[in-house]
Scaffold this motif. Structure first.
Motif, PDB file in Angstrom:
ATOM      1  N   ALA A   1       0.872  -1.314  -0.009  1.00  0.00           N
ATOM      2  CA  ALA A   1       0.074  -0.183   0.009  1.00  0.00           C
ATOM      3  C   ALA A   1       0.976   1.261  -0.062  1.00  0.00           C
ATOM      4  CB  ALA A   1      -0.808   0.104   1.347  1.00  0.00           C
ATOM      5  N   THR A   2       0.473   2.245  -0.794  1.00  0.00           N
ATOM      6  CA  THR A   2       1.267   3.455  -0.686  1.00  0.00           C
ATOM      7  C   THR A   2       0.426   4.640  -0.101  1.00  0.00           C
ATOM      8  OG1 THR A   2       0.060   4.257  -2.854  1.00  0.00           O
ATOM      9  CG2 THR A   2       1.724   2.880  -3.092  1.00  0.00           C
ATOM     10  N   ASN A   3       1.406   5.812   0.033  1.00  0.00           N
ATOM     11  CA  ASN A   3       0.807   7.011   0.476  1.00  0.00           C
ATOM     12  C   ASN A   3       1.842   8.033   0.050  1.00  0.00           C
ATOM     13  OD1 ASN A   3       2.311   8.135   3.123  1.00  0.00           O
ATOM     14  ND2 ASN A   3       2.256   5.933   3.227  1.00  0.00           N
ATOM     15  N   PRO A   4       1.270   9.103  -0.126  1.00  0.00           N
ATOM     16  CA  PRO A   4       2.094  10.315  -0.815  1.00  0.00           C
ATOM     17  C   PRO A   4       3.132  11.198   0.360  1.00  0.00           C
ATOM     18  CG  PRO A   4      -0.058  11.027  -0.621  1.00  0.00           C
ATOM     19  CD  PRO A   4      -0.276   9.628  -0.129  1.00  0.00           C
ATOM     20  N   PHE A   5       2.726  10.827   1.686  1.00  0.00           N
ATOM     21  CA  PHE A   5       3.044  11.544   2.834  1.00  0.00           C
ATOM     22  C   PHE A   5       4.563  11.159   3.430  1.00  0.00           C
ATOM     23  CE2 PHE A   5      -1.618  11.038   2.951  1.00  0.00           C
ATOM     24  CZ  PHE A   5      -1.858  12.558   2.877  1.00  0.00           C
TER      25      PHE A   5
END
Lengths: 485, 479
Positions: A400-404
């Motif tokens: 899973a990704t996130n941009p933070f």
């Protein structure tokens, strides 16, 4: 009874077995110096290269016969941050060049080296770029280099296999120091009678994915660990930071052609810089004749070695692979009137000051954004933060990704609640049209200090919790869907 | 000009090194496994061990610094495979040493416990043990203290000129065991796979501080390993030295069967080796490694960390290091019992008062009631503890009797003037959990009044006193 038996068999069988096709490629994305470096409050001009910057590409496709089931292209970049618009621009650059590929299933992620070029023209005052390469000139070249690697990885994909494992490396350290009055400070002094503790937990897990060709030769490696690539190295030189050392060591031992994707797991509050035991660390490095970058790379490569031989006993070619891309909205951090007033004042000071400081552009950007967000929030806008979320299932591994720059606690929550055997998280990934910055925990917000203040938090704890819940829900859904197959 | 020369001399002298002395080193290991069934210490419920899965041992390390025939200072440190150094145990060992160690100040001896939860209970009355068929705790304590005294004498008599090196490795063993939830409460071993889970409460210190002792030919004779995690992976009903057993076995395989291995538990009141998340991945990796047990996996990591430290430190082994050992009796304030806390403790104590099987629970609550009464009557005395602080070359060693939360150990290390600081908890006596302020706010076992004789105020005083003593030692050494 018959139904029960059928159900039992259905769940015992490997879910959605398919062929896995794997492609990989590496691009050198090192510009010729002088290069303006990003990541700090003012721009630094690098006139030397310590280590090469690379973009490492992994293309995955699952197939059942000639039928494509799902796909992904992941690009790990030796960059500080995937700035707003960069991923979108790159997808446009690639348009029409990847036959049969859904461009939404490509994402870029940054290792967060602070020794990589500025890729946003107005990040700093243009005057400070001096004679160095302009960001607006670097970005098209970056697209070209990365584009060639992506096309190569995609076109070269062939039947392959995967294995996964978990190792450990004490590479990242929590950088928020808490004092007796309850305040916290990034990189605060711990040799102080008021020092009470390190704010949060540290996650030293190193998640490893190994990809093999049809003859089980190691072709590519993806690793994620909760630390940014910010070891103390050479200062103002272009550098891939510890990933260069880690990659070199991995390739020396496992093959010169192995493509190594370095990802950063949620680590908004972690860097390789130790807050404790500094003297002992320095002495041990001296005794080993290594600098900090090399030492961190040594540990990461050692963790890989510890895992690679073991998981080679469990290489799988018929794993389920599912990739979901979601556009989601998170509650934005709400700006108080006092925070607005403070930022407005700072903006006015900068705007009216006769002598320009090198940090002005950076500072003005963040405080200006607070003003903009506050005014918009007063009119009902800026209440949510839109982001692109990639969630994958690859065998027993969730990704899973996130941009933070997401604080470690949130990563731990996702891992703890995930149904997967391993949960491979990637921060600083798939940035959309807005900047992302830090996402702190409630305890960090209480402690304050850089990284937990409204200037650097477009999303706060409320939004982070929504991100965790949504990510876990998406992973659960993938596991449920895959199980049904 | 003269002043400049003088300054230069001072600088040169400082650079050359502190007063050189010869280090003498001796070691001994004794078996402290009982030969009869015993009650095991560590859990609320009573367990009887009828067999030993591994031996439990006590290892003594004797250090003396000498200038010719003159003894400058000494320390004898004993690491014991037991849960804690319960009240009176260390005194009993010292009593048994009277007259057996000429010239040695017996105060310079200290014991520490590894905190294995599979070792005999040493206090009568803690559990309602059967009258027959089980070794009485005081009888075992007598046996154990005699064996420990023998080990001390042996190590002192065996001492010879030696060398020392120090290094730091890393081993991911400790896992913070306090889960924090959305409502701010914390729970030891609380579930983490629930939506209310927010974080693990505190930090973990994964640095492995290691001392290496060699003979003049640079053969390794002893090692002391400081790991900020208690050894309580094993439960069950058999005597067991927990993960230190396979660690010792593995190190002795490499460096000889006579290697003395001291296990020093660092500040780790809020950590254990039990995972709070990621168990499936851990199980799978161990299976792939050849069905390795959790215990062997922990030992593998500790040994790898040790090897890493040794690999660096072996380039800097010294024989002329300074040894200074300060022993202090200090007082810490008890954690104050509130009205609300005593009411709860009274209720709970009453519930368990008449059931012999609930002796542990009764005492746990009744102690709070008694403390409150003493507090109210003004007769409560401060908590007294023996503090050992040592300088060995560039290394500091400091003891405390608590299950000290990691943050306090981290504070000591951060503020210490030494290159490496070894914090040894559960040493000299047994002070229970010493929780941090954030833990007290979160509550739960380990941070409630029943678990804490000394609270955050006392914890801070302990840190300040330890750091101050270390600084004085460094200052004095510099002179």
């Amino acid at each position: 009874m018959k139904i029960a038996l059928v159900c039992l068999i259905a769940f015992a069988l490997p879910v959605g077995a398919a062929e896995l096709w794997v492609g990989s490629a590496t691009a050198d994305i090192t510009p010729n110096p002088p290069v303006p470096l990003t990541g700090n409050t003012s721009v630094r001009i690098a006139r030397e290269i310590e280590s090469r910057l690379t973009a490492n590409v992994l293309a995955l496709e699952s197939r059942e016969g000639d039928r494509v089931l799902d796909q992904a292209i992941m690009v790990s970049c030796d960059l500080c941050v995937i700035r707003p618009g960069i991923q979108e621009g790159f997808r446009k650059h690639l348009a029409g060049r990847l036959a049969g590929f859904d461009m939404n299933k490509l994402f870029l992620a940054a290792t967060h080296t602070h020794q990589a070029p500025v890729i946003q023209q107005d990040r700093y005052d243009e005057k400070d770029y001096e004679d160095a390469l302009q960001p607006k000139e670097y970005v098209p070249w970056l697209y070209q280099r990365m584009g060639e690697a992506v096309v190569k990885a995609w076109e070269n994909r062939a039947k392959g296999a995967v294995a996964w494992g978990l190792g450990h490396a004490v590479a990242g350290h929590n950088r928020r120091v808490v004092y007796s009055d309850g305040t916290a400070k990034m990189f605060g002094n711990t040799n102080d009678p008021r020092f009470r503790g390190i704010e949060g937990y540290e996650d030293h897990g190193v998640h490893v994915l190994c990809f093999y060709d049809a003859r089980n030769r190691l072709q590519a490696v993806a690793m994620t660990l909760a630390t940014t690539a910010q070891a103390a190295c050479s200062g103002n030189k272009v550098s891939a930071n510890f990933w260069d050392s880690a990659r070199r060591r991995i390739r020396e031992r496992h093959g010169a052609e192995v493509c190594v994707l370095g990802f950063c797991a949620p680590a908004g509050d972690q860097t390789p810089r130790p807050q404790l035991n500094k003297k002992a660390e320095e002495r041990m490095q001296k005794l080993r004749d290594l600098n900090h970058c090399e030492e961190v790379g040594r540990r990461v490569a050692a963790a890989f070695d510890d895992v690679a031989g073991v998981i080679a006993k469990d290489i799988r070619a018929d794993v389920p692979f599912v990739h979901r891309v979601r556009q989601i909205e998170l509650p934005a951090r709400i700006i108080t009137e006092a925070e607005y007033a403070e930022s407005k004042k700072i903006c006015e000071e900068i705007d009216t000051r006769k002598t320009r400081l090198k940090t002005d552009a950076w500072k003005r950007h963040f405080h200006g954004l607070v003003v903009e967000r506050y005014l918009a929030q007063q009119k009902g806008g800026w209440k949510t933060y839109p982001m692109e979320l990639h969630v994958m299932r690859l065998g027993d591994v969730a990704m899973a990704t996130n941009p933070f720059e997401l604080f470690v606690d949130y990563g731990v929550q996702i891992e703890a609640r995930s149904p997967a055997v391993q949960t491979f998280l990637i921060q600083l990934a798939a940035t959309g049209s807005l900047p992302a910055y830090y996402v702190p925990t409630p305890r960090a917000v209480r402690g304050g200090g850089y990284s937990a203040e409204v200037t650097h938090n477009l999303v706060g704890p409320e939004g982070a919790q929504a991100l965790v819940d949504r990510t876990v829900a998406e992973i659960n859904e993938l596991w449920k869907t895959s199980a049904k197959k | 000009m003269r002043t400049a020369i003088l300054c230069l001399l001072v600088v040169l002298l400082t650079a050359i090194g502190l007063p050189a002395a010869e280090l003498w080193v001796g070691g001994a290991t004794v078996d402290i496994t009982p030969d009869q069934p015993v009650g095991l210490d560590g859990f609320r419920n009573m367990r009887i061990a009828k067999e030993a899965a591994t031996p439990i041992t006590a290892t003594a390390l004797a250090l003396e610094s000498r200038e010719g025939e003159k003894s400058l200072d000494a320390a004898i440190m004993v690491s014991c495979d037991i849960i804690a150094i319960r009240a009176g145990i260390q005194d009993k060992v010292r009593e048994k040493l009277q007259g057996r160690l000429p010239g040695v100040d017996l105060r310079k001896i200290f014991l520490n416990a590894t905190h294995t939860h599979s070792a005999p209970v040493t206090e009568d009355g803690k559990y309602a043990l059967p009258e027959t068929g089980v070794m009485k705790p005081s009888v075992y304590a007598d046996f154990m203290t005699s064996r420990i005294a023998d080990a001390i004498v042996q190590s002192w008599q065996n001492r010879k000129p030696g060398k020392v090196g120090w290094g730091q490795g890393q081993a991911v063993i400790a896992q913070n065991r306090r889960a924090v939830y959305a409502d701010g409460t914390a729970k030891m071993y609380g579930a983490t796979n629930v939506p209310e889970f927010r974080c693990l409460e505190g930090y973990e210190d994964h640095n492995l501080e290691v001392l290496f002792f060699g003979d003049p030919q640079n053969r390794l004779i002893a090692t002391a390993i400081n790991l900020a995690c208690p050894s309580q992976e094993v439960g069950g009903n058999a005597i067991h030295a927990d993960f230190w057993h396979p660690v010792r076995e593995k190190l002795r395989e490499r460096h000889g069967k006579d290697l003395f291995v001291l296990a020093w538990t660092g500040a780790g009141g809020d950590v254990v080796s039990r995972l709070m998340y990621g168990r499936a991945a851990d199980e799978r990796m161990r299976k792939l490694r050849g069905h390795v047990s959790r215990l062997d996996e922990l030992a593998r990591r500790i040994v790898n960390g040790w090897l890493d430290a040794y690999d660096g430190a072996r380039n800097d082994i010294r024989s002329d290091v300074m040894l200074r050992h300060v022993v202090k009796d200090i007082e810490l304030p008890y954690r104050k019992v509130t009205e609300e806390e005593v009411a709860e403790a009274r209720k709970e104590a009453a519930k368990y008062a008449t059931d012999p099987k609930q002796r542990w629970n009764y005492r746990w609550n009744q102690n709070v009631v008694e403390r409150y009464e003493a507090q109210k009557a003004g007769t409560e005395k401060p908590f007294q503890m023996e503090l050992h602080v040592l300088r060995l070359g560039d290394v500091a060693i400091a003891t405390n009797p608590f299950e000290l939360y990691t943050d306090y150990g981290v504070q000591m290390k951060a503020r210490s003037p030494a290159i490496q600081t070894f914090v040894i908890q559960l040493a000299c006596s047994s002070g229970g959990y010493l929780a941090t302020e954030r833990a007290v706010r979160g509550g739960g076992y380990g941070a409630v009044i029943q678990s804490n004789r000394v609270g955050p105020e006392g914890g801070q005083r302990l840190v300040d006193c330890t750091v101050q003593t270390l600084k004085e030692l460094w200052k004095e050494s510099a002179k």
